[in-house]
Enzyme design. Structure first.
Site, PDB file in Angstrom:
ATOM      1  N   ASP A 257      24.114 -59.427 -74.152  1.00  0.00           N
ATOM      2  CA  ASP A 257      23.462 -60.535 -73.458  1.00  0.00           C
ATOM      3  C   ASP A 257      23.526 -61.791 -74.340  1.00  0.00           C
ATOM      4  OD1 ASP A 257      21.395 -61.068 -71.034  1.00  0.00           O
ATOM      5  OD2 ASP A 257      20.769 -62.193 -72.824  1.00  0.00           O
ATOM      6  N   GLU A 300      24.463 -63.687 -67.569  1.00  0.00           N
ATOM      7  CA  GLU A 300      25.040 -63.755 -68.915  1.00  0.00           C
ATOM      8  C   GLU A 300      25.104 -62.378 -69.568  1.00  0.00           C
ATOM      9  OE1 GLU A 300      20.595 -64.782 -69.401  1.00  0.00           O
ATOM     10  OE2 GLU A 300      22.184 -64.954 -67.901  1.00  0.00           O
TER      11      GLU A 300
END
Length: 385
Positions: A257, A300
């Site tokens: 992430d 993301e």
């Protein structure tokens, strides 16, 4: 017995119709060049055979030579179409060579008999079938459902025609329209009809197979980064998880992430955020090993499945990946963009249910990495930086 005139008209009609269908298909298919060659080949061969049928009652040596040359040109255009389909050059000089050689040979009286014309054209058909099959056989850049059936049919047809070629020289064909009544001609026309139908169908099937592959890749690819999307990641990863659990082999899942991605979007705008996503995606893809599965899970967040990989090795790989992302030299509109990522790891020992459960375990490690200050790798209860 089959009526040879009916067979001849059927063959001509099939060549002309399939040629037109393939040419019309170029308006919608991406393999326009290959279809153009294949359609043109059928039309030219159909016109050549039509001319032979028209002049057989009143033979004309000049027109007969041109008709056979047109048929040979049709063969070569068909071969060139297969080369273009296989991402190779058409080789114009090679396309034109057989018709020209044919016209030269037929200047000699020995080659002007109907038997020699049929024997030579049959021999050329065999060579063409094998050459076209070899071109497709060597093309392994993509999986095509119709590839093997096309190769098999070309080899079968080429072999049958090759066996028939020397028989042409043992036959005595009468002059005029009665030449069509020969059993050899009748069988030849019947075989040509089957070949035209099957080959045209297989050529269209090849283009459809490629289109299906293209649509499937589009459905499984993240449009922004070009990485496999969540669906593709699960399709590839779930069988590997099941195999690892069933065979008691180690495997690990990583969840990557990007840190403070919202702040990046706020400061650089969506274009800057997109640039960061692409850069991180490329970094992950180049860092992983052959056989590892990778995909963008959403936003993301990226997922990686590492088969045959223990927790210690997975942690080392994750740390290398974290360092690679942190070292990215990313610039956007003149500004240097610092990027980091947090990574959570879950081994198959943590759960035996599914890839979903493994991702949930890895997410728990990811949240620990975020709480510990980001730019970290967390595997279970161990923190690495």
């Amino acid at each position: 017995m089959l009526d040879p005139r009916t067979l001849l008209l059927t063959l001509i009609a099939l060549l002309l119709v399939t040629g037109l269908i393939q040419l019309v298909s170029t308006r919608q298919a991406r393999d326009k060049v290959a279809l153009f060659y294949w359609g043109s080949a059928n039309l030219i061969a159909g016109i050549g055979i039509l001319t032979i049928g028209l002049i057989v009652a009143r033979p004309s040596v000049g027109l007969m030579n041109l008709s056979f040359a047109a048929i040979l040109l049709g063969y070569m255009l068909n071969w060139a179409g297969m080369r273009r389909f296989c991402r190779q050059s058409a080789m114009p000089a090679v396309i034109l060579a057989p018709p020209i050689v044919w016209l030269v040979l037929n200047q000699f009286p020995y080659f002007q008999t109907f038997e020699w014309r049929l024997a030579l054209s049959a021999l050329f058909s065999t060579v063409w079938c094998y050459a076209t099959a070899w071109t497709l056989y060597r093309f392994r850049a993509e999986e095509l459902v119709a590839r093997k059936p096309t190769i098999v049919w070309l080899v079968i047809h080429g072999t049958i025609v090759g066996i028939r070629a020397p028989l042409m020289l043992t036959q005595s064909f009468p002059d005029g329209a009665t030449a069509l009544a020969s059993p050899v001609m009748t069988l030849g026309l019947f075989g040509a009809i089957i070949h035209t139908v099957l080959l045209s169908f297989l050529q269209l099937a090849l283009t459809k197979s490629r289109a299906d592959n293209r649509y499937r890749r589009a459905a499984e690819t993240d449009m922004l980064t070009g990485a496999p999307n969540r669906r593709a990641f699960f399709d590839a990863g779930e069988p590997l998880v099941a195999a690892a659990v069933r065979e008691n082999r180690p495997a690990c899942v990583l969840v990557v992430d990007i840190d403070r991605f919202k702040a990046i979007n706020d400061s650089l705008g969506h274009a800057g955020g997109d640039a960061v996503l692409i850069a991180v995606s490329n970094a992950i893809a180049t860092q992983l090993r052959p056989g590892d599965v990778f995909g963008r899970l959403g936003g993301e967040e990226f997922g990686c499945f590492l088969p045959d990989t223990g927790l210690l090795t997975a942690t080392r790989l994750a740390e290398d990946l974290r360092a690679r992302i942190a070292a990215l030299d990313l610039r956007f509109e003149g500004s240097v963009v610092k990027v980091s990522a947090s990574i959570g790891i879950a081994p198959t020992e943590a759960t035996t249910d599914s890839l979903d459960r493994l991702l949930a375990e890895a997410d728990a490690g990811l949240y620990q990495a975020k709480r510990a200050g980001r730019d970290r790798v967390v595997a279970m209860d161990v923190v690495f930086r």
